[in-house]
Write a protein that holds these residues in place. Sequence first.
Motif, short mmCIF file in Angstrom:
data_model
loop_
_atom_site.label_atom_id
_atom_site.label_comp_id
_atom_site.label_asym_id
_atom_site.label_seq_id
_atom_site.Cartn_x
_atom_site.Cartn_y
_atom_site.Cartn_z
N LYS A 89 -30.51 13.48 -3.58
CA LYS A 89 -30.65 14.91 -3.23
C LYS A 89 -31.67 15.05 -2.10
N VAL A 90 -31.18 15.02 -0.87
CA VAL A 90 -32.05 15.03 0.30
C VAL A 90 -32.90 16.29 0.36
N SER A 91 -32.32 17.44 0.11
CA SER A 91 -33.06 18.71 0.25
C SER A 91 -34.26 18.80 -0.69
N LYS A 92 -34.23 18.06 -1.78
CA LYS A 92 -35.34 18.09 -2.74
C LYS A 92 -36.57 17.34 -2.24
N VAL A 93 -36.42 16.44 -1.27
CA VAL A 93 -37.56 15.65 -0.78
C VAL A 93 -38.01 16.09 0.61
N LEU A 94 -37.32 17.05 1.20
CA LEU A 94 -37.72 17.53 2.53
C LEU A 94 -38.76 18.63 2.41
N PHE A 95 -39.65 18.72 3.38
CA PHE A 95 -40.70 19.74 3.40
C PHE A 95 -40.16 21.08 3.88
N TYR A 96 -39.02 21.08 4.53
CA TYR A 96 -38.46 22.28 5.15
C TYR A 96 -37.09 22.59 4.56
N ASN A 97 -36.60 23.77 4.88
CA ASN A 97 -35.28 24.21 4.43
C ASN A 97 -34.23 23.57 5.34
N ARG A 98 -33.45 22.67 4.82
CA ARG A 98 -32.47 21.93 5.62
C ARG A 98 -31.38 22.83 6.19
N LYS A 99 -30.98 23.85 5.44
CA LYS A 99 -29.94 24.76 5.93
C LYS A 99 -30.42 25.52 7.15
N GLU A 100 -31.66 26.01 7.12
CA GLU A 100 -32.21 26.72 8.28
C GLU A 100 -32.34 25.78 9.49
N TYR A 101 -32.81 24.58 9.23
CA TYR A 101 -32.94 23.58 10.29
C TYR A 101 -31.58 23.30 10.94
N ASN A 102 -30.55 23.11 10.13
CA ASN A 102 -29.22 22.83 10.65
C ASN A 102 -28.64 24.03 11.40
N LYS A 103 -28.95 25.24 10.96
CA LYS A 103 -28.50 26.42 11.70
C LYS A 103 -29.11 26.41 13.10
N TYR A 104 -30.38 26.05 13.19
CA TYR A 104 -31.03 25.96 14.50
C TYR A 104 -30.34 24.90 15.36
N LEU A 105 -30.10 23.73 14.79
CA LEU A 105 -29.47 22.64 15.54
C LEU A 105 -28.07 23.00 16.02
N ARG A 106 -27.34 23.71 15.21
CA ARG A 106 -25.95 24.03 15.53
C ARG A 106 -25.83 25.24 16.45
N GLY A 107 -26.98 25.82 16.82
CA GLY A 107 -26.98 26.91 17.79
C GLY A 107 -26.50 28.24 17.24
N ASN A 108 -26.72 28.48 15.96
CA ASN A 108 -26.34 29.75 15.37
C ASN A 108 -27.18 30.86 16.02
N VAL A 109 -26.57 31.62 16.92
CA VAL A 109 -27.31 32.63 17.68
C VAL A 109 -27.75 33.81 16.82
N ARG A 110 -27.14 33.99 15.69
CA ARG A 110 -27.56 35.08 14.80
C ARG A 110 -28.76 34.68 13.95
N PHE A 111 -29.11 33.42 14.01
CA PHE A 111 -30.21 32.91 13.21
C PHE A 111 -31.49 32.91 14.05
N ILE A 112 -32.49 33.64 13.58
CA ILE A 112 -33.78 33.66 14.28
C ILE A 112 -34.59 32.49 13.73
N SER A 113 -34.87 31.55 14.61
CA SER A 113 -35.47 30.30 14.18
C SER A 113 -36.95 30.21 14.43
N LYS A 114 -37.61 29.45 13.58
CA LYS A 114 -39.01 29.11 13.79
C LYS A 114 -39.11 27.68 14.33
N TRP A 115 -37.99 27.07 14.65
CA TRP A 115 -37.98 25.68 15.10
C TRP A 115 -38.08 25.58 16.61
#
Length: 193
Positions: free
Chosen positions: A7-33
Amino acid sequence: MVEFKKKVSKVLFYNRKEYNKYLRGNVRFISKWFGVSFQLNHNEVDTTEFLRIFLPLFEKVVEKIDVGNSWVVNHDYPFHVWFPNTENTLPSLRTLFKLHGIPNSYTGAVVFTRDELLKFAQDTILYPTKMFKEERSLYTDLDISSAHIAFVIKVSHHSCIDFLSTDEKILKEIVEENRSDLFDIKVYRGTTL
């Protein structure tokens, strides 16, 4: 001690879904990344040259960020198997998996201490481009995440290394400390240097 966590998300310090939204260029997502990419100024480079240039950068950044916590190494795509073949490539990583009884089809994360990560650094940064003996790359990136801050080292199949964080100041420091004629440093959207 090396650990394998399904379970990768359980050992990460950050929210993986938000991180992936940033990487995938989701323009509706306001990122802190924020992110920077260290790319080579020339296109073609062999393995020896790649390691000569990128291994010291990788090691220096790991030592800068590390405060004695773990590092989580996982695929960019969550369900990608670690070893899709049985070729004689990436020997230290393959041996590590065998010693722990982990099958090639494993899809979770590997958790390392700093010293362990540095021990396996060569195979880790070569992973996307040297999975296969023939000249082709594995279309997946590895995310190497700090377990104590939202910081990711992305090792790419494009033969570059990217650094992402929610703290833009850390990225600015990394760029200033590692400027070189060897690198063409690109910024991710929303990042300023």
